[in-house]
Write an enzyme that holds these catalytic residues in place. Structure first.
Site, PDB file in Angstrom:
ATOM      1  N   ASP A 191       0.869  -1.161   0.000  1.00  0.00           N
ATOM      2  CA  ASP A 191       0.000   0.000   0.000  1.00  0.00           C
ATOM      3  C   ASP A 191       0.925   1.236   0.000  1.00  0.00           C
ATOM      4  O   ASP A 191       2.111   1.117   0.344  1.00  0.00           O
ATOM      5  CB  ASP A 191      -0.856  -0.065   1.280  1.00  0.00           C
ATOM      6  CG  ASP A 191      -1.466   1.266   1.630  1.00  0.00           C
ATOM      7  OD1 ASP A 191      -2.138   1.833   0.754  1.00  0.00           O
ATOM      8  OD2 ASP A 191      -1.259   1.747   2.769  1.00  0.00           O
ATOM      9  N   ASP A 248      -0.004   5.154   1.023  1.00  0.00           N
ATOM     10  CA  ASP A 248      -0.162   6.066   2.164  1.00  0.00           C
ATOM     11  C   ASP A 248      -0.170   5.305   3.498  1.00  0.00           C
ATOM     12  O   ASP A 248      -0.976   4.409   3.699  1.00  0.00           O
ATOM     13  CB  ASP A 248      -1.489   6.834   2.041  1.00  0.00           C
ATOM     14  CG  ASP A 248      -1.432   7.896   0.962  1.00  0.00           C
ATOM     15  OD1 ASP A 248      -0.549   8.761   1.036  1.00  0.00           O
ATOM     16  OD2 ASP A 248      -2.266   7.836   0.044  1.00  0.00           O
ATOM     17  N   ARG A 279     -12.048   9.633 -11.214  1.00  0.00           N
ATOM     18  CA  ARG A 279     -10.847   8.905 -11.630  1.00  0.00           C
ATOM     19  C   ARG A 279     -11.221   7.812 -12.620  1.00  0.00           C
ATOM     20  O   ARG A 279     -12.393   7.534 -12.805  1.00  0.00           O
ATOM     21  CB  ARG A 279     -10.152   8.289 -10.402  1.00  0.00           C
ATOM     22  CG  ARG A 279      -9.731   9.324  -9.377  1.00  0.00           C
ATOM     23  CD  ARG A 279      -9.105   8.657  -8.172  1.00  0.00           C
ATOM     24  NE  ARG A 279      -8.735   9.626  -7.151  1.00  0.00           N
ATOM     25  CZ  ARG A 279      -8.385   9.281  -5.915  1.00  0.00           C
ATOM     26  NH1 ARG A 279      -8.358   8.014  -5.546  1.00  0.00           N
ATOM     27  NH2 ARG A 279      -8.057  10.213  -5.044  1.00  0.00           N
ATOM     28  N   ARG A 303     -10.716  18.056  -1.637  1.00  0.00           N
ATOM     29  CA  ARG A 303      -9.344  17.583  -1.797  1.00  0.00           C
ATOM     30  C   ARG A 303      -8.325  18.728  -1.821  1.00  0.00           C
ATOM     31  O   ARG A 303      -7.132  18.482  -1.785  1.00  0.00           O
ATOM     32  CB  ARG A 303      -9.213  16.727  -3.062  1.00  0.00           C
ATOM     33  CG  ARG A 303     -10.080  15.492  -3.045  1.00  0.00           C
ATOM     34  CD  ARG A 303      -9.539  14.392  -3.913  1.00  0.00           C
ATOM     35  NE  ARG A 303      -8.226  13.979  -3.472  1.00  0.00           N
ATOM     36  CZ  ARG A 303      -7.996  13.206  -2.401  1.00  0.00           C
ATOM     37  NH1 ARG A 303      -9.013  12.774  -1.661  1.00  0.00           N
ATOM     38  NH2 ARG A 303      -6.777  12.881  -2.062  1.00  0.00           N
ATOM     39  N   ARG A 327      -6.236  18.755   6.660  1.00  0.00           N
ATOM     40  CA  ARG A 327      -6.495  17.302   6.577  1.00  0.00           C
ATOM     41  C   ARG A 327      -6.466  16.688   7.971  1.00  0.00           C
ATOM     42  O   ARG A 327      -7.345  15.932   8.344  1.00  0.00           O
ATOM     43  CB  ARG A 327      -5.378  16.610   5.785  1.00  0.00           C
ATOM     44  CG  ARG A 327      -5.430  16.765   4.334  1.00  0.00           C
ATOM     45  CD  ARG A 327      -4.242  16.053   3.700  1.00  0.00           C
ATOM     46  NE  ARG A 327      -4.634  15.678   2.366  1.00  0.00           N
ATOM     47  CZ  ARG A 327      -5.172  14.521   2.026  1.00  0.00           C
ATOM     48  NH1 ARG A 327      -5.284  13.565   2.899  1.00  0.00           N
ATOM     49  NH2 ARG A 327      -5.569  14.285   0.812  1.00  0.00           N
ATOM     50  N   ASP A 355     -13.522   6.297  -1.115  1.00  0.00           N
ATOM     51  CA  ASP A 355     -13.527   5.879  -2.518  1.00  0.00           C
ATOM     52  C   ASP A 355     -14.810   5.122  -2.821  1.00  0.00           C
ATOM     53  O   ASP A 355     -15.313   4.368  -1.978  1.00  0.00           O
ATOM     54  CB  ASP A 355     -12.339   4.947  -2.795  1.00  0.00           C
ATOM     55  CG  ASP A 355     -10.994   5.645  -2.634  1.00  0.00           C
ATOM     56  OD1 ASP A 355     -10.917   6.855  -2.909  1.00  0.00           O
ATOM     57  OD2 ASP A 355     -10.036   4.975  -2.225  1.00  0.00           O
ATOM     58  N   ASP A 363      -1.416  -0.615   6.018  1.00  0.00           N
ATOM     59  CA  ASP A 363      -1.730  -0.103   7.369  1.00  0.00           C
ATOM     60  C   ASP A 363      -3.226  -0.134   7.673  1.00  0.00           C
ATOM     61  O   ASP A 363      -3.612  -0.119   8.829  1.00  0.00           O
ATOM     62  CB  ASP A 363      -1.184   1.327   7.558  1.00  0.00           C
ATOM     63  CG  ASP A 363      -1.880   2.339   6.663  1.00  0.00           C
ATOM     64  OD1 ASP A 363      -2.221   1.993   5.509  1.00  0.00           O
ATOM     65  OD2 ASP A 363      -2.092   3.476   7.109  1.00  0.00           O
ATOM     66  N   PHE A 410      -5.448  -7.939   2.092  1.00  0.00           N
ATOM     67  CA  PHE A 410      -4.766  -8.487   3.273  1.00  0.00           C
ATOM     68  C   PHE A 410      -5.347  -9.869   3.620  1.00  0.00           C
ATOM     69  O   PHE A 410      -4.617 -10.799   3.944  1.00  0.00           O
ATOM     70  CB  PHE A 410      -4.970  -7.515   4.436  1.00  0.00           C
ATOM     71  CG  PHE A 410      -4.490  -8.002   5.769  1.00  0.00           C
ATOM     72  CD1 PHE A 410      -3.152  -7.952   6.104  1.00  0.00           C
ATOM     73  CD2 PHE A 410      -5.385  -8.495   6.714  1.00  0.00           C
ATOM     74  CE1 PHE A 410      -2.703  -8.395   7.346  1.00  0.00           C
ATOM     75  CE2 PHE A 410      -4.952  -8.932   7.951  1.00  0.00           C
ATOM     76  CZ  PHE A 410      -3.610  -8.882   8.273  1.00  0.00           C
ATOM     77  N   ASP A 429      -7.069 -11.823   1.534  1.00  0.00           N
ATOM     78  CA  ASP A 429      -7.214 -12.695   0.366  1.00  0.00           C
ATOM     79  C   ASP A 429      -6.303 -13.928   0.503  1.00  0.00           C
ATOM     80  O   ASP A 429      -5.134 -13.794   0.867  1.00  0.00           O
ATOM     81  CB  ASP A 429      -6.840 -11.898  -0.895  1.00  0.00           C
ATOM     82  CG  ASP A 429      -7.273 -12.610  -2.157  1.00  0.00           C
ATOM     83  OD1 ASP A 429      -8.271 -12.190  -2.756  1.00  0.00           O
ATOM     84  OD2 ASP A 429      -6.603 -13.607  -2.543  1.00  0.00           O
TER      85      ASP A 429
HETATM   86  O1  M1P Z   1      -4.453   5.576  -0.325  1.00  0.00           O
HETATM   87  C1  M1P Z   1      -5.435   5.850   0.618  1.00  0.00           C
HETATM   88  C2  M1P Z   1      -6.344   6.953   0.145  1.00  0.00           C
HETATM   89  O2  M1P Z   1      -5.587   8.126  -0.008  1.00  0.00           O
HETATM   90  C3  M1P Z   1      -6.318   9.241  -0.314  1.00  0.00           C
HETATM   91  O3  M1P Z   1      -7.224   9.485   0.730  1.00  0.00           O
HETATM   92  P1  M1P Z   1      -7.303  10.866   1.542  1.00  0.00           P
HETATM   93  O4  M1P Z   1      -7.126  11.957   0.561  1.00  0.00           O
HETATM   94  O5  M1P Z   1      -8.673  10.813   2.155  1.00  0.00           O
HETATM   95  O6  M1P Z   1      -6.237  10.841   2.594  1.00  0.00           O
HETATM   96  C4  M1P Z   1      -7.133   9.088  -1.568  1.00  0.00           C
HETATM   97  O7  M1P Z   1      -6.304   9.135  -2.683  1.00  0.00           O
HETATM   98  C5  M1P Z   1      -7.906   7.784  -1.556  1.00  0.00           C
HETATM   99  O8  M1P Z   1      -8.438   7.538  -2.821  1.00  0.00           O
HETATM  100  C6  M1P Z   1      -7.045   6.632  -1.154  1.00  0.00           C
HETATM  101  O9  M1P Z   1      -7.829   5.480  -1.020  1.00  0.00           O
END
Ligand code: M1P
EC number: 5.4.2.8
Length: 257
Positions: A19, A21, A133, A144, A151, A191, A219, A231, A233
């Site tokens: 993953d 983020d 997207r 966004r 955030r 999403d 995470d 995770f 699967d």
């Molecule tokens: O990768 C996790 C998520 O990251 C972003 O979420 P957010 O902007 O809420 O922190 C988005 O790109 C989301 O699509 C993605 O799932």
């Protein structure tokens, strides 16, 4: 460090997927030099890929080193859960959200979301509440365009007031017959994609490649998190991490890099 061909790596039948983020980078921020070094070493021993929910341009921002095309820095690059997919820098065929849902149903969904957000009382609203997207639509009550600080504040506010959870529940009730999954993966948004187009979608791209072992590190591996399905699967060995530093420490232990 030169990239060696897969068949010459120590475990050529092993793929490690990450993953983005919270796993390779802090949320929406850039990859650290330490993580880059760790991934380069890992790429000497196994095949390495990422699977993120965001679109490729964001992964390019976050994972690219000195402007290099990110799809060349990984063996497999899966943006939007694999709806945009690259193998060794070459793009693979993919489907699209709008083809699946159709314009009429899409507009009903978007109109509902925009009305819902207009009626929300939250401390801050910015811009881009709906991001269209290829493989999904991303909805954000704050928008966004929120700054990093905004955030963080929204994420904390949401933990107390369940803004996203309530909105997702309203959408599930209203659009239950659309065959959609609503997934709260990041800090400020959720999403929306056809059921099954979660991160397991990317596995179909690697299934014929002959990997015997596929590791996945994420995470948000808890129920409802956007790493949960891949995770859990049976085709993967799942690893939960708490932050990028934890990812590196688990990799060093597992692969002795
Ligand atoms: O990768 C996790 C998520 O990251 C972003 O979420 P957010 O902007 O809420 O922190 C988005 O790109 C989301 O699509 C993605 O799932």
């Amino acid at each position: 460090m030169a990239v060696i061909p897969i068949e010459e790596r120590r475990f050529p039948k092993t793929l490690v997927l990450f993953d983005v983020d919270g796993t390779l980078t802090p949320s929406r921020l850039n990859i650290s030099p330490e993580m880059l070094d760790c991934l380069q070493k890992l790429r000497q021993v196994v095949a390495v890929g990422f699977v993120g929910g965001s679109d490729l341009s964001k992964q390019q921002e976050q994972l690219s080193v000195s402007g290099e095309n990110v799809v060349n820095s990984f063996d497999y690059s899966f943006a939007e859960n694999g709806l945009t997919a690259y193998r060794y820098g070459q793009q693979l065929a993919s489907q699209s959200f709008i083809q699946y849902i159709g314009e009429e149903r899409y507009q009903k969904l978007v109109n509902f979301c925009l009305h819902y957000i207009a009626d929300l009382n939250i401390p801050v609203k910015r811009g881009t509440f709906v991001e269209f997207r290829n493989g999904m639509v991303n909805i954000s009550p704050i928008g966004r365009n929120a700054s990093t600080e905004e955030r963080r504040e929204f994420e904390q506010f949401d933990k107390v007031h369940n803004i996203r959870l309530n909105m997702v529940n309203a959408l599930r009730e209203k659009f239950g017959d659309y065959g959609l999954t609503f997934s709260i993966g990041g800090q400020i948004s959720f999403d929306v994609f056809p059921t099954g187009w979660d991160k397991t979608y990317c596995l179909q791209h690697v299934q014929k490649e002959g990997f015997e072992t596929i590791h996945f590190f994420g995470d948000k591996t808890f129920t409802g998190g956007n790493d949960y399905e891949i995770f859990e699967d049976p085709r993967t060995i799942g690893h939960t991490v708490t932050c990028p530093e934890d990812t590196m420490s688990q990799l060093r232990e597992l692969f002795h890099i």
